[in-house]
Design an enzyme around this catalytic site. Structure first.
Site, PDB file in Angstrom:
ATOM      1  N   PHE A  66       0.829  -1.222   0.000  1.00 56.14           N
ATOM      2  CA  PHE A  66       0.000   0.000   0.000  1.00 56.14           C
ATOM      3  C   PHE A  66       0.856   1.263   0.000  1.00 56.14           C
ATOM      4  O   PHE A  66       0.389   2.358   0.313  1.00 56.14           O
ATOM      5  CB  PHE A  66      -0.921   0.003   1.227  1.00 56.14           C
ATOM      6  CG  PHE A  66      -1.916  -1.104   1.226  1.00 56.14           C
ATOM      7  CD1 PHE A  66      -3.134  -0.945   0.575  1.00 56.14           C
ATOM      8  CD2 PHE A  66      -1.643  -2.326   1.829  1.00 56.14           C
ATOM      9  CE1 PHE A  66      -4.071  -1.973   0.556  1.00 56.14           C
ATOM     10  CE2 PHE A  66      -2.564  -3.368   1.803  1.00 56.14           C
ATOM     11  CZ  PHE A  66      -3.783  -3.192   1.164  1.00 56.14           C
ATOM     12  N   SER A  67       2.111   1.112  -0.369  1.00 48.42           N
ATOM     13  CA  SER A  67       3.109   2.162  -0.176  1.00 48.42           C
ATOM     14  C   SER A  67       2.830   3.454  -0.961  1.00 48.42           C
ATOM     15  O   SER A  67       2.650   3.442  -2.182  1.00 48.42           O
ATOM     16  CB  SER A  67       4.474   1.607  -0.603  1.00 48.42           C
ATOM     17  OG  SER A  67       5.418   2.634  -0.735  1.00 48.42           O
TER      18      SER A  67
END
Ligand SMILES: *Cc1c(COP(=O)(O)O)cnc(C)c1O
Length: 304
Positions: A66-67
């Protein structure tokens, strides 16, 4: 290079502030760029210039599924004509979450490392394997923090921000905190709210300031009571706060960083941490792209 939008600073007004004689403003780095937004814009800026200077056409970096960093680098690479590889922690799962779907859509190649390999990502052997597989690349570390990132985050504050008594930011790897520490005025007080659980963060930030030889004119302090269980963890209280904050100010916050930061600031105001006449500048470091994936995963309806 990436063109920044003008970054607005908004003052917030609500009864508690008035009661305590304190002012609070928020600097909207989330609006600095449509895709490569937030603090990641500043962290990438000089790294992208350096990659170009070294005639590297391929960028490689690391991140979780989810960076915000993966998302921003994917967007920036596409805009500026770099090839890019995102080395992602864990297994590929389909359908891709919105962050990774966007990264692939921009043309980023996603390469997955299992968790134990991923932990060794800074070791020469892993980097060598990646070089053999993908050829020569310009390496940007996980979270994007390196010397050039800090050169970039030193530009978050401008002279106009010297009027504030306190600057408050979220801390992940500390690249943003480091740049702010290196650019606050001598009468300013920097507060870093850790998004991670654990006391290691105190030493880690001391080490970072030494490693990058950051000269700090003002004071700084790390606050680690607002991690809500750890990195990426949330509690219903935090989710409710983010929703209420949006309803009140129409400013979205993410649940990993900026939500915890603002919750902490509000709580400290309530507890009389800030002296009267303080004027706090909260840095909105962005991270809004991650909300869609969070909502999808947990069935929440956080505003974005
Ligand atoms: C990456 C990120 C941070 C943490 O920044 P560091 O420089 O790694 O400390 C904070 N807020 C948001 C929204 C981020 O995406």
């Amino acid at each position: 290079m990436l063109n920044p939008n003008e970054i607005p600073t908004q003052e917030l007004f609500f009864p508690l502030l008035k009661e305590k004689g304190i002012r609070l403003s928020i600097k909207r780095l989330d609006q600095v760029h449509d895709l490569a937004s937030g603090n990641k814009f500043f962290k990438l800026k000089y790294n992208l210039e350096e990659a170009k200077r070294q005639h590297k056409s391929l960028l490689l970096t690391f991140g979780g599924a989810f960076s915000n960093h993966i998302y921003a680098l994917a967007a920036a690479s596409q805009r500026l004509g770099f090839e890019s590889i995102g080395v992602i922690r864990g297994e590929r799962t389909l359908p891709l979450n919105p962050t990774l779907a966007f990264a692939e859509y921009t043309g980023m190649h996603l390469h997955y490392l299992n968790r134990s390999e991923y932990r060794r990502k800074n070791e020469e052997e892993i980097l060598q394997n990646l070089k053999e597989k993908f050829g020569d690349f310009y390496l940007i570390p996980e979270g994007g923090t390196n010397e050039l990132a800090i050169k970039g985050t030193k530009e978050i504050l401008t002279d106009a921000d010297l009027e504030f008594s306190h600057i408050a930011t979220s801390i992940g790897t500390g690249g943003t905190f480091g740049g702010l520490a290196g650019s606050i005025g001598k009468d300013q007080h920097l507060l870093g709210f850790s998004a991670l659980k654990g006391d290691f963060i105190f030493k880690e930030m001391e080490d970072l300031i030494k490693k990058y030889k950051i000269l700090v004119s003002g004071k700084y302090q790390i606050i680690n009571g607002y991690h809500f269980g750890g990195y990426g963890k949330t509690k219903p209280e935090l989710i409710a706060f983010i929703r209420q904050f949006y309803n009140q100010f129409q400013i979205p916050l993410d649940q990993v960083y900026t939500g915890k930061l603002m919750f902490g600031i509000f709580d400290l105001i309530e507890r009389d941490f800030f002296p009267e006449d303080s004027h706090i500048l909260a840095i909105h470091t962005g991270g809004l792209q991650g909300i869609a994936g969070f909502n999808q995963k947990y069935g929440t309806e956080l505003p974005l």
